[in-house]
Scaffold this active site. Structure first.
Site, PDB file in Angstrom:
ATOM      1  N   HIS A   1      -2.011   2.405  -5.928  1.00 29.63           N
ATOM      2  CA  HIS A   1      -2.678   1.139  -5.613  1.00 29.63           C
ATOM      3  C   HIS A   1      -2.769   0.219  -6.831  1.00 29.63           C
ATOM      4  O   HIS A   1      -2.908  -0.989  -6.688  1.00 29.63           O
ATOM      5  CB  HIS A   1      -4.075   1.419  -5.069  1.00 29.63           C
ATOM      6  CG  HIS A   1      -4.490   0.482  -3.982  1.00 29.63           C
ATOM      7  ND1 HIS A   1      -3.889   0.462  -2.734  1.00 29.63           N
ATOM      8  CD2 HIS A   1      -5.436  -0.482  -3.956  1.00 29.63           C
ATOM      9  CE1 HIS A   1      -4.462  -0.473  -1.997  1.00 29.63           C
ATOM     10  NE2 HIS A   1      -5.400  -1.056  -2.704  1.00 29.63           N
TER      11      HIS A   1
ATOM     12  N   LYS B   1      -2.439  -1.999   7.760  1.00 33.69           N
ATOM     13  CA  LYS B   1      -3.644  -1.458   8.380  1.00 33.69           C
ATOM     14  C   LYS B   1      -3.770  -1.947   9.817  1.00 33.69           C
ATOM     15  O   LYS B   1      -3.467  -3.100  10.120  1.00 33.69           O
ATOM     16  CB  LYS B   1      -4.885  -1.880   7.582  1.00 33.69           C
ATOM     17  CG  LYS B   1      -5.058  -1.129   6.267  1.00 33.69           C
ATOM     18  CD  LYS B   1      -6.378  -1.481   5.616  1.00 33.69           C
ATOM     19  CE  LYS B   1      -6.611  -0.654   4.359  1.00 33.69           C
ATOM     20  NZ  LYS B   1      -7.910  -0.996   3.721  1.00 33.69           N
TER      21      LYS B   1
ATOM     22  N   TYR C   1      -9.023 -11.377  -7.307  1.00 34.04           N
ATOM     23  CA  TYR C   1      -8.009 -11.438  -8.356  1.00 34.04           C
ATOM     24  C   TYR C   1      -8.131 -12.690  -9.215  1.00 34.04           C
ATOM     25  O   TYR C   1      -7.521 -12.786 -10.268  1.00 34.04           O
ATOM     26  CB  TYR C   1      -6.610 -11.350  -7.733  1.00 34.04           C
ATOM     27  CG  TYR C   1      -6.390 -10.034  -7.023  1.00 34.04           C
ATOM     28  CD1 TYR C   1      -6.245  -8.858  -7.739  1.00 34.04           C
ATOM     29  CD2 TYR C   1      -6.368  -9.969  -5.637  1.00 34.04           C
ATOM     30  CE1 TYR C   1      -6.072  -7.648  -7.093  1.00 34.04           C
ATOM     31  CE2 TYR C   1      -6.200  -8.755  -4.980  1.00 34.04           C
ATOM     32  CZ  TYR C   1      -6.050  -7.606  -5.711  1.00 34.04           C
ATOM     33  OH  TYR C   1      -5.892  -6.412  -5.071  1.00 34.04           O
TER      34      TYR C   1
ATOM     35  N   ARG D   1      -0.246  -2.442  -6.685  1.00 37.32           N
ATOM     36  CA  ARG D   1      -0.617  -3.498  -5.734  1.00 37.32           C
ATOM     37  C   ARG D   1      -1.587  -4.486  -6.399  1.00 37.32           C
ATOM     38  O   ARG D   1      -1.437  -5.702  -6.263  1.00 37.32           O
ATOM     39  CB  ARG D   1      -1.241  -2.861  -4.499  1.00 37.32           C
ATOM     40  CG  ARG D   1      -1.722  -3.823  -3.425  1.00 37.32           C
ATOM     41  CD  ARG D   1      -2.130  -3.007  -2.193  1.00 37.32           C
ATOM     42  NE  ARG D   1      -2.935  -3.746  -1.250  1.00 37.32           N
ATOM     43  CZ  ARG D   1      -2.456  -4.521  -0.279  1.00 37.32           C
ATOM     44  NH1 ARG D   1      -1.141  -4.676  -0.159  1.00 37.32           N
ATOM     45  NH2 ARG D   1      -3.264  -5.135   0.557  1.00 37.32           N
TER      46      ARG D   1
ATOM     47  N   HIS E   1      -4.237  -9.151   3.657  1.00 33.20           N
ATOM     48  CA  HIS E   1      -5.691  -9.181   3.687  1.00 33.20           C
ATOM     49  C   HIS E   1      -6.177  -9.994   4.876  1.00 33.20           C
ATOM     50  O   HIS E   1      -5.673 -11.090   5.140  1.00 33.20           O
ATOM     51  CB  HIS E   1      -6.245  -9.805   2.401  1.00 33.20           C
ATOM     52  CG  HIS E   1      -6.177  -8.898   1.220  1.00 33.20           C
ATOM     53  ND1 HIS E   1      -6.297  -9.346  -0.079  1.00 33.20           N
ATOM     54  CD2 HIS E   1      -6.003  -7.557   1.120  1.00 33.20           C
ATOM     55  CE1 HIS E   1      -6.203  -8.323  -0.912  1.00 33.20           C
ATOM     56  NE2 HIS E   1      -6.020  -7.233  -0.208  1.00 33.20           N
TER      57      HIS E   1
ATOM     58  N   ARG F   1       0.871  -1.171   0.000  1.00 32.59           N
ATOM     59  CA  ARG F   1       0.000   0.000   0.000  1.00 32.59           C
ATOM     60  C   ARG F   1       0.911   1.224   0.000  1.00 32.59           C
ATOM     61  O   ARG F   1       2.037   1.181   0.497  1.00 32.59           O
ATOM     62  CB  ARG F   1      -0.894   0.024   1.233  1.00 32.59           C
ATOM     63  CG  ARG F   1      -1.824  -1.179   1.380  1.00 32.59           C
ATOM     64  CD  ARG F   1      -2.635  -1.068   2.661  1.00 32.59           C
ATOM     65  NE  ARG F   1      -3.575  -2.171   2.818  1.00 32.59           N
ATOM     66  CZ  ARG F   1      -3.336  -3.284   3.516  1.00 32.59           C
ATOM     67  NH1 ARG F   1      -2.161  -3.424   4.121  1.00 32.59           N
ATOM     68  NH2 ARG F   1      -4.234  -4.238   3.604  1.00 32.59           N
TER      69      ARG F   1
END
Length: 284
Positions: free
Chosen positions: A230, A158, A265, A233, A256, A134
């Protein structure tokens, strides 16, 4: 209950979302978020829909408002939670934009290495694409987080969650050139000695600076895609999955929480792939 390990960026966004509600309440005969009803909240989200606010943004706003009211009840400032029965908007799973390997190579080739920041920018894109970071993780990357001799780096994602991820050989190569041949000659601003990527004043780069740099490169090569930091990524993840990488491994590298986030994806169209994308990451 209310301490969820949210990052400072998320907390700032949540605060802004609650302020949106407070601003809306002023038009309801000068009511406040503490005095409105569930029906008022439904009207607020109806307005957001009319303004074409994305469902994902609406979901985040609702999450912020729910946390706000939970806190108010917890502190005995309210006896009932008007958001308790509110349901979030149905989110559509939008396929992210990705770049193919040729487009990534063209972007990298467009970097002007005659400028002082040229090699830094090249290392930035190699790391974004080579590690799937990120942009917030990139600008906060520290020299002490690098273990290039064993091809791993540590990032804080995060919720201030730490993860260790592999870094490809191309990213290592240009990162070392930048650090050892360019960054070493910079005058460092106090407090930023450990930051990897620095601006001309010797301080950390901002996310906006990365965004502008990438937009300028896209314009330079006449790339007709709306890209951002992004995008690299997304490209990192989709190229790995298309190349046959294990979904759980990609989940770990991206940081994630849920495998369903990574599974997006697997639904990407394959027509954009070049023949050279056959095994995992093409620049590793």
């Amino acid at each position: 209950m209310l301490e969820r390990g949210l990052s400072s960026n998320t907390l700032e966004a949540y605060e802004g979302d609650v302020k949106k509600l407070a601003q809306y309440c002023k038009g309801l005969k000068n009511q406040t978020p503490e005095s409105i009803t569930t029906n008022d909240l439904r009207s607020f989200f109806g307005l957001l829909s009319e303004l074409d606010i994305l469902a994902s943004s609406q979901a985040r706003i609702l999450s912020a408002i729910k946390i706000f009211y939970q806190y108010m009840v917890f502190e005995n400032n309210l006896t009932a939670d008007p958001a308790a029965l509110m349901e979030g908007p149905r989110l559509l799973r939008k396929l992210p934009d990705v770049l193919n390997i040729i487009e990534i190579q063209d972007l990298i080739a467009a970097i002007d290495l005659s400028k002082p920041e040229g090699m830094r920018n090249k290392a930035i894109i190699e790391v974004l694409y080579g590690c799937g970071l990120r942009v917030s993780e990139l600008v906060n990357l520290k020299l002490s987080d690098l273990s290039l001799e064993i091809e791993f780096i540590k990032v804080i994602g995060k919720g201030d969650k730490q993860r260790v991820i592999p870094i490809g050989t191309e990213a290592i190569k240009f990162l070392q050139i930048y650090i050892n041949e360019y960054r070493v000659h910079q005058t460092l601003k106090y407090g930023y000695e450990d930051y990897v990527f620095l601006n001309r004043r010797g301080a950390a780069l901002s996310r906006v600076m990365i965004f502008i740099m990438i937009k300028d490169l896209a314009k330079k090569i006449n790339l007709n895609k709306n890209i951002s930091p992004h995008t690299f990524r997304h490209s990192f993840a989709s190229h790995l999955v298309e190349g046959g990488a294990d979904l759980r491994a990609v989940q770990d590298m991206l940081g994630h929480e849920s495998i369903t986030t990574t599974e997006i994806y697997t639904h990407l169209e394959k027509s954009y792939l070049q023949d050279t994308i056959r095994q995992f990451h093409p620049r590793s």
